[in-house]
Design an enzyme around this catalytic site. Sequence first.
Site, PDB file in Angstrom:
ATOM      1  CG  ASP A   1      -3.631  -9.779   2.525  1.00  0.00           C
ATOM      2  OD1 ASP A   1      -2.786  -9.359   3.528  1.00  0.00           O
ATOM      3  OD2 ASP A   1      -4.557  -9.070   2.039  1.00  0.00           O
TER       4      ASP A   1
ATOM      5  CG  ASP B   1       1.845  -1.211   3.573  1.00  0.00           C
ATOM      6  OD1 ASP B   1       1.206  -0.651   4.614  1.00  0.00           O
ATOM      7  OD2 ASP B   1       1.326  -1.716   2.530  1.00  0.00           O
TER       8      ASP B   1
ATOM      9  CG  ASP C   1      -4.499 -10.699  -1.468  1.00  0.00           C
ATOM     10  OD1 ASP C   1      -3.736 -10.478  -2.237  1.00  0.00           O
ATOM     11  OD2 ASP C   1      -4.945  -9.775  -0.664  1.00  0.00           O
TER      12      ASP C   1
ATOM     13  CD  GLU D   1      -7.479 -11.619   1.943  1.00  0.00           C
ATOM     14  OE1 GLU D   1      -7.084 -10.452   1.257  1.00  0.00           O
ATOM     15  OE2 GLU D   1      -7.399 -11.638   3.121  1.00  0.00           O
TER      16      GLU D   1
ATOM     17  CG  HIS E   1      -1.915  -0.964   1.493  1.00  0.00           C
ATOM     18  ND1 HIS E   1      -1.700  -2.012   2.314  1.00  0.00           N
ATOM     19  CD2 HIS E   1      -3.077  -1.075   1.369  1.00  0.00           C
ATOM     20  CE1 HIS E   1      -2.686  -2.943   2.302  1.00  0.00           C
ATOM     21  NE2 HIS E   1      -3.633  -2.218   1.534  1.00  0.00           N
TER      22      HIS E   1
HETATM   23  C1  XUL Z   1      -7.877  -6.496   3.798  1.00  0.00           C
HETATM   24  C2  XUL Z   1      -7.260  -6.958   2.759  1.00  0.00           C
HETATM   25  C3  XUL Z   1      -6.091  -5.878   2.104  1.00  0.00           C
HETATM   26  C4  XUL Z   1      -5.996  -5.951   0.652  1.00  0.00           C
HETATM   27  C5  XUL Z   1      -5.167  -4.821  -0.109  1.00  0.00           C
HETATM   28  O1  XUL Z   1      -8.628  -7.364   4.336  1.00  0.00           O
HETATM   29  O2  XUL Z   1      -7.027  -8.116   2.242  1.00  0.00           O
HETATM   30  O3  XUL Z   1      -5.031  -5.751   2.640  1.00  0.00           O
HETATM   31  O4  XUL Z   1      -5.288  -7.078   0.102  1.00  0.00           O
HETATM   32  O5  XUL Z   1      -5.530  -3.479   0.360  1.00  0.00           O
HETATM   33 CO    CO Z   2      -5.985  -8.974   0.708  1.00  0.00          CO
END
Ligand code: XUL
Ligand code: CO
Length: 437
Positions: free
Chosen positions: A340, A105, A297, A269, A102
Amino acid sequence: MNEFFPDIQQAIPFEGPESKNPLAFKYYNPQQMVGQQTMQEHLRFSVAYWHTFKASGMDPFGAPTFERPWIKAETPMEQAEYTVGAAFEFARKLGAPFYCFHDRDLAPEGATFAESCQNLEKMVAKAKQLQDETGIKLLWGTANLFGHPRYAHGAATNPDAHVFAYAASQVKHAIAATKELGGVNYVFWGGREGYETLLNTDMKREQEQMARFFHMAVDYAKQIGFEGQFLIEPKPKEPTKHQYDFDAATVLSFLRAYDLFDHFKLNIEANHATLAGHTFEHDLTVASINGKLGSIDANIGDPLLGWDTDQFPTDPAICTLAMLVVLKQEGIAPGGLNFDAKPRRGSFDEIDLFYAHISGMDTFARGLLAAHQIIEDGVLDNFIEERYSSYAEGFGKSIIDGQESFDSIEQFILQQGDPAYKSGRQEMLESILHSYV
Ligand code: XUL
Ligand code: CO
């Protein structure tokens, strides 16, 4: 440059399944061919900057627990410089080819917007130099539009146009930074794009705002020549009670409704899928069958907890099901598998970051090997093909080709009577799956 992981002097080796060394790979052998590609090319592992280098171990009940050596600095910018050094040292020693970040970050927020942009520019230059030195690449960049109090009521979906404008300006720089670093994707995760109560919320308007925001991002990417893939990362809740990007199906219908379908794919994710009440493989499949599975993710939730625990994947069966989806769509590139994920709060030490990633990489490598063999042997595909074979020819084909009507179908039933019952063989298939895992 400081060394932050002195306990790891060489790149993590591959020692094979017989090894008992927790600092060696048992399955992930980067150059090993699996079908037409190496494991490294299939898996495209990425380290997540926010969890691995910025997470402090803080939770709602207690103080930070990770005393990372790279946060011991005089100023926020000095801290950012140590952190980027730690990040590239870690990825290099681990053997991860990619990272993700990000904007906030990588570089701290300054006193003004202009100062934040300057901080980001300086840190992008530093990251670029380290990319060149190590060969580690950027899988994706993104903007943090959820941490600062200004985004308490959302970013693009904020009721205040001033906040929308701030978020758009921030994303403008985050896309430019991603382009500068050669990022092959850019992710939008709508941190607080959702609502808490409809008593104060115009849902239709908020979704229109979000669509406008995405159109502006598409235009800006075109304007500056950013050719990376735009990705939206669905999540059903947390931090807001109801997030607009609930799951893959919801995001796909949003993209279709607002004329954005051609410009975006999805970053799925695992823990977000399970929060939405789906399995990981369900949301991967929904994205993939629509031609929209762009990146992953890679994490796992805790089945006993109802929130986003972001744990490292440890279940080879789940990873096998995920890799089946990936292999069937002929790969995840230019996306990848981004961890992640974070070690638990009590895993205090830097070395725990290595144990966690090695275990996650091995788990996905096992998933890849099993999925490849399952496809090679055709065990599931043959079963599924046979299961739908009544549509492949004859009357079933004629239905699908649009040759039949309810009237003609009724004639068929009057002649043929009841269908025979055919077992779905779920338990047999589960047993076959596990024989490969
Ligand atoms: C939050 C999440 C984030 C995104 C990127 O749950 O998964 O970290 O992957 O903003
Ligand atoms: Co994520």
